[in-house]
Scaffold this active site. Sequence first.
Site, PDB file in Angstrom:
ATOM      1  N   HIS A  82       0.857  -1.201   0.000  1.00 31.71           N
ATOM      2  CA  HIS A  82       0.000   0.000   0.000  1.00 31.71           C
ATOM      3  C   HIS A  82       0.878   1.230   0.000  1.00 31.71           C
ATOM      4  CE1 HIS A  82       1.153  -0.368   4.230  1.00 31.71           C
ATOM      5  NE2 HIS A  82       0.970   0.948   4.299  1.00 31.71           N
ATOM      6  N   ASP A 122       0.813   5.260   1.715  1.00 29.71           N
ATOM      7  CA  ASP A 122       0.129   5.960   2.802  1.00 29.71           C
ATOM      8  C   ASP A 122      -0.582   7.189   2.246  1.00 29.71           C
ATOM      9  OD1 ASP A 122       1.221   4.047   4.476  1.00 29.71           O
ATOM     10  OD2 ASP A 122       2.813   5.357   5.217  1.00 29.71           O
ATOM     11  N   HIS A 165       4.817   0.085  -0.010  1.00 30.27           N
ATOM     12  CA  HIS A 165       5.511  -0.727   0.999  1.00 30.27           C
ATOM     13  C   HIS A 165       4.603  -1.813   1.551  1.00 30.27           C
ATOM     14  CE1 HIS A 165       3.742   2.816   2.929  1.00 30.27           C
ATOM     15  NE2 HIS A 165       3.636   2.128   4.055  1.00 30.27           N
ATOM     16  N   ARG A 191       6.352  -8.447  15.904  1.00 28.80           N
ATOM     17  CA  ARG A 191       6.865  -7.163  15.442  1.00 28.80           C
ATOM     18  C   ARG A 191       5.887  -6.088  15.860  1.00 28.80           C
ATOM     19  NH1 ARG A 191       7.027  -3.575  10.964  1.00 28.80           N
ATOM     20  NH2 ARG A 191       9.156  -2.846  10.751  1.00 28.80           N
TER      21      ARG A 191
END
Length: 342
Positions: free
Chosen positions: A223, A225, A280, A290
């Site tokens: 996607h 941002d 990303h 994570r």
Amino acid sequence: MSTTTTLSEAYREHPLHPHHIIPIDFNSVCSLPESHKWPKSDDLYDNKISVPVIDLRDPRVAQLIGRACEKWGVFQLIYHGIPLNLLKDAESEARRLFSLPSRQKLKALRAPAGATGYGIARITPFFDKYMWHEGFTIMGTSIHDHAKQLWPHNHAKFCDVMETYQKKMNILADQLTQLIFKSLDISEEQAEEMNWVGSSSALQLNSYPSCPEPNRAVGLAPHTDTSLITILHENSIAGLQIFKQEVGWVSVKPVDGALVVNVGDLFHILSNARFPNVLHRVSVNQKRQRLSLAYFYNPPTDSTVVPIVKSGQVARYRPVTVKEFISLKAKSPEKALSCIKT
Ligand SMILES: C=C1C[C@]23C[C@H]1CC[C@H]2[C@@]12CCC[C@@](C)(C(=O)O1)[C@H]2[C@@H]3C(=O)O
Ligand SMILES: O=C(O)CCC(=O)C(=O)O
Ligand SMILES: [Fe+2]
């Protein structure tokens, strides 16, 4: 009298389906469910190439940042002035939240027509499979209500840390925007003409639990941002990958204490496509959870983003308000930019 739209109001205009909000209980599954199993992929570029690391104290910092935004759309920032203990505190508060039992986290579940609280990524409906991810979105003043739902008696620490974190990120984002403007030769007068009074921003806490079959799961699907810029703090677990034109998918190696700064759609538009809005995604890990905190920095929701066109060039996009662009992204993340092409 003019009224102003808040960022959460802009998002609340686009309700999601309830089944696109509720994360699974990651602790109760020991194998990867079909619903979360993605086709195998092996498309990582494993060469020596890596994202630029920039020291905010460097005398040539504006030029370095400008170049990184142009070539990569992303860089890692060191000596950024955000105290390490604030980063650690925010990370450990996020960890405390995601460590709560599933039924407790669901008390702060984002409403179908809501923008804030616990839930899966907003882009979920645009993919066939679910992501190995749970998130918590903070915008405006909603944090107190949600934190009370999670911890009826001790939410003060969480709220304090997240508020301080957002204030510091806002100052840093302002500073980075000034430096980027300088690199684009935008004068202070031009910047003032944009008449951006204040900013609107959001903080997204992300958790990618350890995963029984990491090669078939996706933490966050590819996607871009919707922000001007995004400032990301990640724990020491690798996972973020960026797509570089003519190269392919490149891993971002976690650098202790560094922040990842990436160009979002709005700076891509403002720069008249000179800066790529970097695509990303996030991969997951078999053993370790994570965590990341993403601060999305936007101009005020009602303001208009107008491409800055250098002489001899033409505008690649028409002017667009932040609110309208959010609405285009909510309809189709992939087509939003082409809708405003000139
Ligand atoms: C202020 C924002 C920015 C949002 C929407 C809203 C709150 C949550 C953000 C994210 C976080 C996860 C990826 C993304 C793509 C998503 O699904 O939710 C982001 C999205 C965007 O950048 O568009
Ligand atoms: O977790 C990460 O490294 C990236 C998160 C992200 O891309 C987002 O929240 O938009
Ligand atoms: Fe992102």
